[in-house]
Design an enzyme around this catalytic site. Structure first.
Site, short mmCIF file in Angstrom:
data_model
loop_
_atom_site.label_atom_id
_atom_site.label_comp_id
_atom_site.label_asym_id
_atom_site.label_seq_id
_atom_site.Cartn_x
_atom_site.Cartn_y
_atom_site.Cartn_z
N VAL A 99 13.02 -20.17 47.32
CA VAL A 99 13.10 -21.58 47.73
C VAL A 99 14.13 -22.33 46.88
O VAL A 99 14.96 -23.08 47.42
CB VAL A 99 11.73 -22.28 47.60
CG1 VAL A 99 11.84 -23.72 48.09
CG2 VAL A 99 10.66 -21.55 48.39
N LYS A 152 -7.64 -17.89 52.63
CA LYS A 152 -6.80 -17.12 51.71
C LYS A 152 -7.51 -15.80 51.44
O LYS A 152 -8.73 -15.70 51.55
CB LYS A 152 -6.64 -17.90 50.40
CG LYS A 152 -5.41 -17.54 49.62
CD LYS A 152 -4.19 -18.35 50.03
CE LYS A 152 -2.95 -17.93 49.26
NZ LYS A 152 -1.78 -18.76 49.56
P1 NAD Z 1 10.21 -16.69 43.87
O1 NAD Z 1 9.30 -15.74 43.18
O2 NAD Z 1 11.22 -16.19 44.83
O3 NAD Z 1 11.01 -17.56 42.78
C1 NAD Z 1 10.43 -18.11 41.64
C2 NAD Z 1 11.51 -18.17 40.58
O4 NAD Z 1 11.01 -18.91 39.47
C3 NAD Z 1 11.95 -16.81 40.04
O5 NAD Z 1 13.35 -16.73 40.09
C4 NAD Z 1 11.42 -16.78 38.61
O6 NAD Z 1 12.23 -16.04 37.73
C5 NAD Z 1 11.44 -18.26 38.28
N1 NAD Z 1 10.55 -18.67 37.20
C6 NAD Z 1 9.31 -18.23 36.91
N2 NAD Z 1 8.81 -18.88 35.85
C7 NAD Z 1 9.76 -19.76 35.47
C8 NAD Z 1 9.85 -20.73 34.43
N3 NAD Z 1 8.85 -20.94 33.57
N4 NAD Z 1 10.98 -21.46 34.34
C9 NAD Z 1 12.01 -21.28 35.19
N5 NAD Z 1 11.97 -20.37 36.18
C10 NAD Z 1 10.88 -19.62 36.32
O7 NAD Z 1 9.25 -17.78 44.54
P2 NAD Z 1 9.59 -18.75 45.76
O8 NAD Z 1 9.20 -18.10 47.03
O9 NAD Z 1 10.96 -19.31 45.58
O10 NAD Z 1 8.51 -19.91 45.50
C11 NAD Z 1 8.67 -20.84 44.43
C12 NAD Z 1 7.43 -21.71 44.34
O11 NAD Z 1 7.23 -22.40 45.57
C13 NAD Z 1 6.12 -20.95 44.09
O12 NAD Z 1 5.26 -21.77 43.33
C14 NAD Z 1 5.55 -20.77 45.48
O13 NAD Z 1 4.14 -20.63 45.46
C15 NAD Z 1 5.96 -22.08 46.12
N6 NAD Z 1 6.07 -22.04 47.58
C16 NAD Z 1 6.91 -21.16 48.18
C17 NAD Z 1 7.03 -21.15 49.58
C18 NAD Z 1 7.98 -20.21 50.27
O14 NAD Z 1 8.28 -20.43 51.45
N7 NAD Z 1 8.49 -19.20 49.59
C19 NAD Z 1 6.29 -22.05 50.35
C20 NAD Z 1 5.44 -22.96 49.70
C21 NAD Z 1 5.34 -22.95 48.31
#
Ligand code: NAD
Length: 348
Positions: A182, A78
């Site tokens: 996601v 990372k």
């Molecule tokens: P993103 O930033 O697109 O979406 C996150 C969403 O969560 C946002 O809409 C935000 O407003 C909302 N949010 C933040 N705090 C919140 C709370 N307390 N209550 C409710 N909603 C809240 O992120 P993403 O790419 O969709 O990823 C989501 C999670 O999955 C993250 O933890 C990320 O690390 C993990 N993840 C993502 C991927 C990927 O392919 N994008 C892969 C593995 C893990």
């Protein structure tokens, strides 16, 4: 510019500095036993070097586990840049990071993480070929989120088989926390599977869009974890499963995309004692890294390659859940043990 720091828990740790662009950051390679260390580049404000080092060490270790759990020939690494992505990110800064990554000669592959975009990856790619998550190019993998959501959906089916006696999610009530990249795709898959959805996000526009698209129920973001549902799907932030939230959870099973859902070492056991099945996050959300891996490994026919690994990931989750049930312990414990055995067994 690239200074190696001594670290007993990881193979390599570097401080990255570039005076001209103002770049300050770190790169950590936790393990290259299974292959080159792969994991995203994060940019955020840190409370000093120690906080940034702690983050990069934890995240790179997590990537070793995630890549091994996904059955990929990749190790864990990372990188972090210290600074505000909205104010401090410049082409010069990204290119300086690209040169630092290049100096590691392929022992570390980077990709998008928090605070980074595919455009930023393209900027880094001007300095190094050891970068994935690009939007264009022969092996470009683009946005991993739909594949991550598919992996989570498959894992949910595996969990449902154990908790509800069927993989069919029709009629199951799922609470989705976070409707970002996601979360939204997961809602789409669950809607198609005729599940019932309750959703929450801090961003009212995202909630409104999801309610309009799928006709789902909106819940107060502070209460989504406690919603009376069958399944809780954390797809927003880490640490959501903690001593305060766990007693309030009413779902029988937890399966989501968010990284590091457990806040501490006692949380998996606390869920186990409450009879709530917790599907280990780094196994459930491995679809994204599988998608990126196809780019790193330069797979020509990516769709069947990704599909095969998603299927294997679901089988691995089923195996973890079966072993955990047999031994009467948390699936989180079994997943950690399986990965640690694999990392120890593989010759350097
Ligand atoms: P993103 O930033 O697109 O979406 C996150 C969403 O969560 C946002 O809409 C935000 O407003 C909302 N949010 C933040 N705090 C919140 C709370 N307390 N209550 C409710 N909603 C809240 O992120 P993403 O790419 O969709 O990823 C989501 C999670 O999955 C993250 O933890 C990320 O690390 C993990 N993840 C993502 C991927 C990927 O392919 N994008 C892969 C593995 C893990």
């Amino acid at each position: 510019m690239l200074t190696r720091l001594a670290i007993p828990t990881h193979e390599e740790l570097y401080r990255v500095e570039d005076r001209e662009s103002g770049l300050r950051g770190f790169i950590a390679l936790h393990s290259t036993r299974l292959g080159p260390a792969a994991g995203g580049l994060r940019m955020r404000v840190y409370d000093g070097d120690d906080a940034a080092i702690e983050d990069v060490l934890n995240l790179s270790r997590g990537m070793s586990y995630k890549n091994a759990a996904a059955g990929l020939p990749l190790g864990g690494g990372k990188a972090v840049i210290m600074g505000d992505p909205a104010a401090d990110k410049t082409s010069g800064l990204l290119r300086a990071m690209g040169r630092a990554i290049n100096a590691l000669q392929g022992r570390y592959w980077t990709a998008e993480d928090m605070g980074m975009s595919p455009e930023d990856m393209a900027e880094i790619a001007r300095e190094t070929r050891f970068v994935a998550g690009l939007d264009s190019g022969r092996h470009a993998s683009g946005d991993p989120s739909p594949v991550t959501a598919r992996g989570v959906f498959n894992a949910m089916r595996a969990g449902a088989a154990q908790v509800f006696g069927t993989t069919d999610l029709a009629g199951r009530h799922v609470a989705v926390q976070g409707l970002g990249h996601v979360g939204w795709h997961l809602c789409l898959l669950l809607h198609e599977a005729r599940a019932r959805l309750s959703v929450a996000d801090m961003d009212p526009a995202r909630v409104a869009g999801t309610v309009k698209e799928f006709g789902v129920t909106a819940v107060d973001p502070r209460a989504i974890h406690a919603a009376e549902t069958d399944i809780f799907a954390p797809c927003a932030i880490g640490g959501i499963l903690n001593p305060r939230s766990i007693p309030e959870i009413r779902a029988r099973m937890i399966c989501g995309a968010a990284n590091n859902q457990l806040s501490g070492s006692g949380d998996a056991q606390a869920l186990q004692e409450r009879g709530i099945l917790y599907l280990p996050d780094y196994v459930a959300n491995g679809g994204g890294i599988i998608n990126v891996a196809a780019e790193i490994l330069q797979i020509d026919d990516r769709a069947p390659w990704v599909e095969e690994r998603l299927t294997a990931m679901q089988a691995r989750m089923t195996h973890i859940l079966t072993r955990a049930k047999g031994e009467g312990v948390s699936p989180a414990l079994i997943a950690d043990r399986m990965v640690e055995d694999e990392l120890l067994q593989t010759a350097v």
